[in-house]
Design an enzyme around this catalytic site. Structure first.
Site, PDB file in Angstrom:
ATOM      1  N   PRO A   2      89.899  73.045  27.770  1.00  0.00           N
ATOM      2  CA  PRO A   2      91.247  73.657  28.422  1.00  0.00           C
ATOM      3  C   PRO A   2      91.357  73.500  29.852  1.00  0.00           C
ATOM      4  O   PRO A   2      90.469  73.860  30.454  1.00  0.00           O
ATOM      5  CB  PRO A   2      90.904  75.174  28.065  1.00  0.00           C
ATOM      6  CG  PRO A   2      90.090  75.166  27.053  1.00  0.00           C
ATOM      7  CD  PRO A   2      88.952  73.839  27.576  1.00  0.00           C
ATOM      8  N   GLU A   3      92.548  73.173  30.316  1.00  0.00           N
ATOM      9  CA  GLU A   3      92.932  73.145  31.722  1.00  0.00           C
ATOM     10  C   GLU A   3      94.202  74.004  31.679  1.00  0.00           C
ATOM     11  O   GLU A   3      94.373  74.831  30.853  1.00  0.00           O
ATOM     12  CB  GLU A   3      93.188  71.674  32.116  1.00  0.00           C
ATOM     13  CG  GLU A   3      92.204  70.674  31.913  1.00  0.00           C
ATOM     14  CD  GLU A   3      91.979  69.275  32.776  1.00  0.00           C
ATOM     15  OE1 GLU A   3      93.133  69.279  33.605  1.00  0.00           O
ATOM     16  OE2 GLU A   3      91.538  68.520  32.192  1.00  0.00           O
ATOM     17  N   LYS A  59      92.010  78.145  35.873  1.00  0.00           N
ATOM     18  CA  LYS A  59      91.677  78.125  34.348  1.00  0.00           C
ATOM     19  C   LYS A  59      91.136  79.466  33.706  1.00  0.00           C
ATOM     20  O   LYS A  59      90.398  79.745  32.871  1.00  0.00           O
ATOM     21  CB  LYS A  59      90.647  77.165  34.330  1.00  0.00           C
ATOM     22  CG  LYS A  59      91.027  75.672  34.692  1.00  0.00           C
ATOM     23  CD  LYS A  59      89.957  74.610  34.530  1.00  0.00           C
ATOM     24  CE  LYS A  59      89.954  73.396  35.506  1.00  0.00           C
ATOM     25  NZ  LYS A  59      88.798  72.499  35.295  1.00  0.00           N
ATOM     26  N   LYS A 150      91.666  68.194  53.494  1.00  0.00           N
ATOM     27  CA  LYS A 150      90.579  67.352  52.494  1.00  0.00           C
ATOM     28  C   LYS A 150      90.511  66.072  52.884  1.00  0.00           C
ATOM     29  O   LYS A 150      91.331  65.413  53.571  1.00  0.00           O
ATOM     30  CB  LYS A 150      91.179  67.552  51.095  1.00  0.00           C
ATOM     31  CG  LYS A 150      91.534  68.917  50.404  1.00  0.00           C
ATOM     32  CD  LYS A 150      90.350  69.578  50.216  1.00  0.00           C
ATOM     33  CE  LYS A 150      89.601  68.964  48.971  1.00  0.00           C
ATOM     34  NZ  LYS A 150      88.267  69.648  48.656  1.00  0.00           N
ATOM     35  N   ARG A 248      83.346  62.961  36.978  1.00  0.00           N
ATOM     36  CA  ARG A 248      83.727  62.928  35.553  1.00  0.00           C
ATOM     37  C   ARG A 248      84.305  61.367  35.320  1.00  0.00           C
ATOM     38  O   ARG A 248      84.835  60.670  36.037  1.00  0.00           O
ATOM     39  CB  ARG A 248      84.886  64.070  35.030  1.00  0.00           C
ATOM     40  CG  ARG A 248      84.515  65.264  35.623  1.00  0.00           C
ATOM     41  CD  ARG A 248      83.593  65.946  34.441  1.00  0.00           C
ATOM     42  NE  ARG A 248      84.036  65.762  33.229  1.00  0.00           N
ATOM     43  CZ  ARG A 248      84.921  66.583  32.558  1.00  0.00           C
ATOM     44  NH1 ARG A 248      85.254  67.664  33.135  1.00  0.00           N
ATOM     45  NH2 ARG A 248      85.513  66.280  31.301  1.00  0.00           N
TER      46      ARG A 248
END
Ligand SMILES: [Zn+2]
Length: 265
Positions: A2-3, A59, A150, A248
């Site tokens: 679930p996102e 989330k 970032k 990932r």
């Protein structure tokens, strides 16, 4: 897994079933899933309180009552199930909120994530930890300002919950494919226009997924084919490639998503 779009779906389901209803009982069938309280403490703290409008941050599902708050995270396999009382309970229903009318269940097969009890906003904050603004709610200026701080791969940034909250591996792959950005493209090399486009695409993907109640596997979406054996790009037909950006396994189209900046590596 679930996102943001799925968790927003859970939030709406939770609201329909629980908002305004009084908690008559909290049944915990797996005591390890409640991470910071015993089942008896959770039950005692919530019983007699009324659920208010649930919120979502990234989330996280934040289920407020007129007393304490329940924080729910769904890990890999979590779900919210609304059902009439005691009807067809499932072995993976780990926490069951029995209401004045029906019940809401936190189902989770693999038990990543969990349920937390927070007595006030301060405790809630410390349990959730440092999170960036919600990915669906962040405005363009904030996104661009936060992105400017970032470094590193654009995919790792999107998935960094302290930057923006709610984007996981799947949403990130869809957004990057739609924006035609290589997952390992370095943020420092993105032009102002590319940053704006990234914001627009992310908002569009999230909005459309939320409307559908979860990430789509409809034709034309990258996620419809991503991860299938010998999957090809829905746009150009090129065989998809794998990337480990963001820690990932992800997929991208080596033709549409070129690592176009020479100084990126
Ligand atoms: Zn392609």
């Amino acid at each position: 897994m679930p996102e943001l779009p799925e968790v927003e779906g859970f939030r709406r389901r939770f609201a329909r079933a629980a908002q305004g209803r009084v908690i008559s009982d909290v049944i915990t069938t797996d005591r390890t899933i409640v991470r910071n309280a015993s089942p008896a403490t959770l039950d005692r703290a919530l019983r007699g309180h009324r659920f208010e409008r649930p919120e979502r941050l990234g989330k996280w599902l934040i289920a407020r009552t007129d007393g304490p708050t329940v924080l729910l995270h769904f890990g890999m396999t979590g779900d919210i199930v609304a059902a009439p009382q005691a009807e067809g309970r499932h072995p993976h229903d780990r926490v069951i909120f029995v209401l004045s009318d029906g019940e809401v269940r936190y189902r989770n097969m693999r038990k990543f994530g969990g349920v937390w009890l927070a007595h006030d906003r301060v405790e809630e904050q410390s349990l959730i930890g440092l999170l960036g603004p919600d990915a669906a709610a962040v405005d363009r200026d904030s996104f661009v300002r936060l992105l400017a701080r970032k470094r590193g791969s654009v995919k790792a940034a999107l998935m960094d919950q302290t930057f923006i909250a709610g984007v996981g591996n799947l949403v990130a792959d869809e957004v990057l494919w739609q924006a035609r950005l290589h997952p390992e493209r370095r943020i420092e090399t993105l032009s102002p226009r590319a940053r704006d486009a990234l914001y627009d695409v992310m908002q569009d993907v999230l909005r459309r997924s939320v409307r559908r109640g979860g990430l789509p596997d409809a034709p034309g979406w990258f996620l419809a084919v991503r991860g299938e054996p010998d999957a090809r790009c829905p746009r150009c037909g090129t065989l998809l490639a794998r990337s480990a950006a963001g820690g990932r396994t992800g997929y991208f189209c080596p033709r549409c998503q070129r690592r176009s900046s020479a100084r990126s590596r």
